[in-house]
Design a protein around this motif. Structure first.
Motif, PDB file in Angstrom:
ATOM      1  N   LYS A   1       0.695   2.517  12.868  1.00  0.00           N
ATOM      2  CA  LYS A   1       0.949   2.913  11.480  1.00  0.00           C
ATOM      3  C   LYS A   1       2.192   2.231  10.885  1.00  0.00           C
ATOM      4  O   LYS A   1       2.164   1.806   9.722  1.00  0.00           O
ATOM      5  CB  LYS A   1       1.110   4.449  11.372  1.00  0.00           C
ATOM      6  CG  LYS A   1      -0.172   5.211  11.688  1.00  0.00           C
ATOM      7  CD  LYS A   1      -1.212   5.005  10.601  1.00  0.00           C
ATOM      8  CE  LYS A   1      -2.437   5.860  10.808  1.00  0.00           C
ATOM      9  NZ  LYS A   1      -3.507   5.227  11.617  1.00  0.00           N
ATOM     10  N   VAL A   2       3.260   2.140  11.645  1.00  0.00           N
ATOM     11  CA  VAL A   2       4.469   1.508  11.095  1.00  0.00           C
ATOM     12  C   VAL A   2       4.191   0.032  10.824  1.00  0.00           C
ATOM     13  O   VAL A   2       4.556  -0.505   9.766  1.00  0.00           O
ATOM     14  CB  VAL A   2       5.690   1.681  12.037  1.00  0.00           C
ATOM     15  CG1 VAL A   2       6.891   0.907  11.512  1.00  0.00           C
ATOM     16  CG2 VAL A   2       6.041   3.165  12.175  1.00  0.00           C
TER      17      VAL A   2
ATOM     18  N   GLY B   1       5.628   6.546   9.596  1.00  0.00           N
ATOM     19  CA  GLY B   1       4.789   5.421   9.163  1.00  0.00           C
ATOM     20  C   GLY B   1       3.510   5.913   8.494  1.00  0.00           C
ATOM     21  O   GLY B   1       3.079   5.374   7.466  1.00  0.00           O
TER      22      GLY B   1
ATOM     23  N   ARG C   1      14.336   2.405  14.842  1.00  0.00           N
ATOM     24  CA  ARG C   1      12.880   2.346  14.694  1.00  0.00           C
ATOM     25  C   ARG C   1      12.316   3.545  13.943  1.00  0.00           C
ATOM     26  O   ARG C   1      12.617   4.690  14.270  1.00  0.00           O
ATOM     27  CB  ARG C   1      12.220   2.249  16.068  1.00  0.00           C
ATOM     28  CG  ARG C   1      12.487   0.942  16.802  1.00  0.00           C
ATOM     29  CD  ARG C   1      11.630   0.846  18.047  1.00  0.00           C
ATOM     30  NE  ARG C   1      11.813   1.977  18.936  1.00  0.00           N
ATOM     31  CZ  ARG C   1      12.534   1.943  20.053  1.00  0.00           C
ATOM     32  NH1 ARG C   1      13.134   0.839  20.433  1.00  0.00           N
ATOM     33  NH2 ARG C   1      12.649   3.010  20.804  1.00  0.00           N
TER      34      ARG C   1
ATOM     35  N   ASN D   1       5.433   6.459  18.851  1.00  0.00           N
ATOM     36  CA  ASN D   1       6.457   5.416  18.731  1.00  0.00           C
ATOM     37  C   ASN D   1       5.837   4.145  18.168  1.00  0.00           C
ATOM     38  O   ASN D   1       4.719   3.789  18.535  1.00  0.00           O
ATOM     39  CB  ASN D   1       7.050   5.131  20.121  1.00  0.00           C
ATOM     40  CG  ASN D   1       8.114   4.058  20.061  1.00  0.00           C
ATOM     41  OD1 ASN D   1       7.798   2.870  19.997  1.00  0.00           O
ATOM     42  ND2 ASN D   1       9.363   4.466  20.080  1.00  0.00           N
ATOM     43  N   ARG D   2       6.563   3.441  17.336  1.00  0.00           N
ATOM     44  CA  ARG D   2       5.990   2.279  16.661  1.00  0.00           C
ATOM     45  C   ARG D   2       5.569   1.163  17.618  1.00  0.00           C
ATOM     46  O   ARG D   2       4.670   0.396  17.306  1.00  0.00           O
ATOM     47  CB  ARG D   2       6.956   1.719  15.616  1.00  0.00           C
ATOM     48  CG  ARG D   2       8.177   1.015  16.162  1.00  0.00           C
ATOM     49  CD  ARG D   2       8.651  -0.052  15.204  1.00  0.00           C
ATOM     50  NE  ARG D   2       7.617  -1.041  14.973  1.00  0.00           N
ATOM     51  CZ  ARG D   2       7.583  -1.867  13.961  1.00  0.00           C
ATOM     52  NH1 ARG D   2       8.515  -1.817  13.046  1.00  0.00           N
ATOM     53  NH2 ARG D   2       6.637  -2.764  13.817  1.00  0.00           N
ATOM     54  N   ASN D   3       6.227   1.095  18.750  1.00  0.00           N
ATOM     55  CA  ASN D   3       5.917  -0.025  19.641  1.00  0.00           C
ATOM     56  C   ASN D   3       4.589   0.135  20.371  1.00  0.00           C
ATOM     57  O   ASN D   3       4.083  -0.828  20.935  1.00  0.00           O
ATOM     58  CB  ASN D   3       7.077  -0.270  20.611  1.00  0.00           C
ATOM     59  CG  ASN D   3       8.255  -0.895  19.871  1.00  0.00           C
ATOM     60  OD1 ASN D   3       8.059  -1.686  18.953  1.00  0.00           O
ATOM     61  ND2 ASN D   3       9.460  -0.515  20.239  1.00  0.00           N
TER      62      ASN D   3
ATOM     63  N   THR E   1       9.400   6.133  13.180  1.00  0.00           N
ATOM     64  CA  THR E   1       8.349   6.685  14.056  1.00  0.00           C
ATOM     65  C   THR E   1       6.979   6.522  13.396  1.00  0.00           C
ATOM     66  O   THR E   1       6.873   6.332  12.181  1.00  0.00           O
ATOM     67  CB  THR E   1       8.556   8.191  14.331  1.00  0.00           C
ATOM     68  OG1 THR E   1       8.309   8.907  13.118  1.00  0.00           O
ATOM     69  CG2 THR E   1       9.963   8.478  14.843  1.00  0.00           C
ATOM     70  N   GLU E   2       5.947   6.648  14.202  1.00  0.00           N
ATOM     71  CA  GLU E   2       4.583   6.574  13.672  1.00  0.00           C
ATOM     72  C   GLU E   2       4.305   7.721  12.698  1.00  0.00           C
ATOM     73  O   GLU E   2       3.503   7.579  11.776  1.00  0.00           O
ATOM     74  CB  GLU E   2       3.576   6.616  14.832  1.00  0.00           C
ATOM     75  CG  GLU E   2       3.518   5.326  15.631  1.00  0.00           C
ATOM     76  CD  GLU E   2       2.859   4.202  14.837  1.00  0.00           C
ATOM     77  OE1 GLU E   2       3.611   3.336  14.320  1.00  0.00           O
ATOM     78  OE2 GLU E   2       1.624   4.189  14.735  1.00  0.00           O
TER      79      GLU E   2
ATOM     80  N   GLU F   1       4.459  -1.815   7.242  1.00  0.00           N
ATOM     81  CA  GLU F   1       5.231  -3.043   7.009  1.00  0.00           C
ATOM     82  C   GLU F   1       4.373  -4.122   6.345  1.00  0.00           C
ATOM     83  O   GLU F   1       4.812  -4.788   5.405  1.00  0.00           O
ATOM     84  CB  GLU F   1       5.811  -3.560   8.337  1.00  0.00           C
ATOM     85  CG  GLU F   1       6.915  -2.674   8.884  1.00  0.00           C
ATOM     86  CD  GLU F   1       7.397  -3.101  10.265  1.00  0.00           C
ATOM     87  OE1 GLU F   1       8.538  -2.804  10.603  1.00  0.00           O
ATOM     88  OE2 GLU F   1       6.616  -3.732  11.005  1.00  0.00           O
TER      89      GLU F   1
END
Ligand SMILES: Cc1ncc(COP(=O)(O)O)c(C=O)c1O
Length: 422
Positions: free
Chosen positions: A52-53, A256, A250, A46-48, A252-253, A57
């Motif tokens: 990678k995400v 990402g 969101r 998960n990006r949080n 996902t990694e 960005e």
């Protein structure tokens, strides 16, 4: 004259042609896998919690020279986050094109706004600025300009309209990543720019989206919109703070990771698309009835697909028959926009988005009949989408097409054109 494959002759191409739907046309490989493996081993999908995400960005913002980029799950989500960041009220009008993916207009409706359709230019099929300005009313708040087929919309004229009427400008760059207008990258000229990373786009994560903005507040609002309106500032304390309305868009990694590798390849992908387009145009310059894609002054397109326009004065066949003959030659040709112009689609004809209500079409002092989605509204778009009248179709253009493939594609078009020449 060679016998056409559709009439029993030998096809120009008997091997599969590289398309955006297979490994021949999509260069996804070791670089993506290496980053993906890192994510899998990290256990952070998960990006949080991952990296990678966020890295994607940052790299995206840097590549486009903008303040901030916000990743999301799709191009649709990217546009929704952009519109969610703007101070739009229910019932506000947003002008856009009827020749686009649903992802351009779904978010307008989801925000309770009314899509107003302006006709497209008969050559590039991007929004015709003159038609856009004719649609501006006291309710208009924004324009969503689509850079169709990799060709930028006329950003000078559209920007001038937004200035004259005090409107927001959102650029839908889903089909045109790295295209330029007057030397400037699309997505960097409007208030917000939106990208899709869906399978068919210039780069792909399967599905995915990106919203960019220079204005920090707009970007921050877009980021909140894509993450449940949840400010993560108090995350360490475990406090939830929902500051604005938002959804879970969101990325996902896993996406990402793939996106990071794809982003680094984007310039090479685009260079190949431009090389293929140039080669095909050169080889077809004297083919009967074949009009190459036009490039507006100041435009630097990325050829999402290669647009062919037929000249009926020189050919005895219509567009569907030409495409059938080309497919028989082993070249996957397709329409510019399958199906009717968007406002002629069933949902717009019923004007029903939310249950049995007519909201937002009957909202804010407007009657449902005030919104015009009738046949005849955008004649150029209607002609383009009517198989019996359309003169244009698309050929593949992607990073996997070699010089040999491009030559065979052009030769197949020439063979069919010469066969059906008047
Ligand atoms: C012009 C345009 N806008 C928006 C979208 C929506 O993107 P996505 O399919 O990633 O939601 C697309 C993709 O098909 C598109 O081509």
């Amino acid at each position: 004259m060679q016998r056409l494959a559709i009439d029993g002759g030998a096809p120009v191409r008997s091997r599969p042609f590289p398309t955006i739907n297979d490994a021949l046309g999509r260069h996804v490989g070791a670089e993506e896998l290496a980053l993906l493996t890192e994510v899998i081993h990290s256990g952070q999908l998960n990006r949080n919690s991952g990296t990678k995400v966020a890295a994607l960005e940052r790299a995206w913002a840097e590549a486009f020279g903008v303040g901030r980029a916000v990743a999301s799950t799709s191009g649709t989500a990217a546009i929704h986050a952009a519109l969610g960041a703007l101070p739009l009220n229910p019932g506000d009008e947003v002008i856009t094109t009827p020749i686009t993916d649903w992802g351009t207009i779904g978010p307008i409706l989801a925000q309770g706004c009314v899509p107003i359709f302006a006709d497209v230019d008969p050559v590039t099929y991007c929004l015709d600025p003159e038609q856009v300005e004719r649609r501006v009313t006291s309710r208009t708040r924004a324009i969503v300009a689509v850079h169709l087929l990799g060709h930028p919309a006329d950003m000078d004229a559209l920007t001038a309209i937004t200035r004259r009427h005090d409107l927001f400008l959102v650029e839908d760059c889903a089909q045109a990543m790295l295209a330029r207008w007057g030397g400037r990258l699309v997505g960097t000229m409007g208030d917000l720019g939106c990208f899709s990373l869906q399978q068919s786009k210039v780069i792909t994560t399967g599905d995915g989206g990106m919203t960019i903005a220079n204005d920090e507040q707009l970007a921050a609002r877009a980021a909140l919109f894509a993450d449940k309106g949840w400010s993560r500032a108090m995350r360490q304390e475990g406090r939830r703070e929902h500051r604005t309305f938002g959804l879970n868009y969101r990325m996902t990694e896993l996406q990402g990771a793939v996106g990071l590798a794809q982003l680094s390849k984007a310039p090479a992908f685009v260079a190949n698309r431009q090389r293929v387009a140039k080669l095909v145009t050169e080889r077809l310059h004297d083919a009967p009835g074949i009009i190459a894609p036009s490039v507006a002054p100041g435009a630097d397109p990325v050829y999402w697909f290669y647009l062919v326009t037929l000249d009926p004065a020189e050919l005895t066949v219509d567009q569907p028959q030409f495409m059938r003959a080309l497919r028989a030659e082993g070249i996957p040709a397709g329409p510019v926009h399958g199906g009717d112009a968007l406002y002629l689609q069933e949902m717009f004809q019923r004007k029903q988005v939310f249950g049995t209500s007519h909201y937002p079409f009957d909202y804010a002092g407007r009657s449902v009949d005030d919104v015009d989605y009738s046949r005849g509204l955008c004649p150029v778009a209607e002609e383009l989408t009517d198989p019996s009248r359309s003169r244009s179709f698309l050929l593949p253009c992607n990073e996997g097409i070699t010089e040999e493939d491009a030559v065979e594609m052009a030769d197949a078009v020439r063979k069919v054109a010469e066969h059906y020449a008047r």
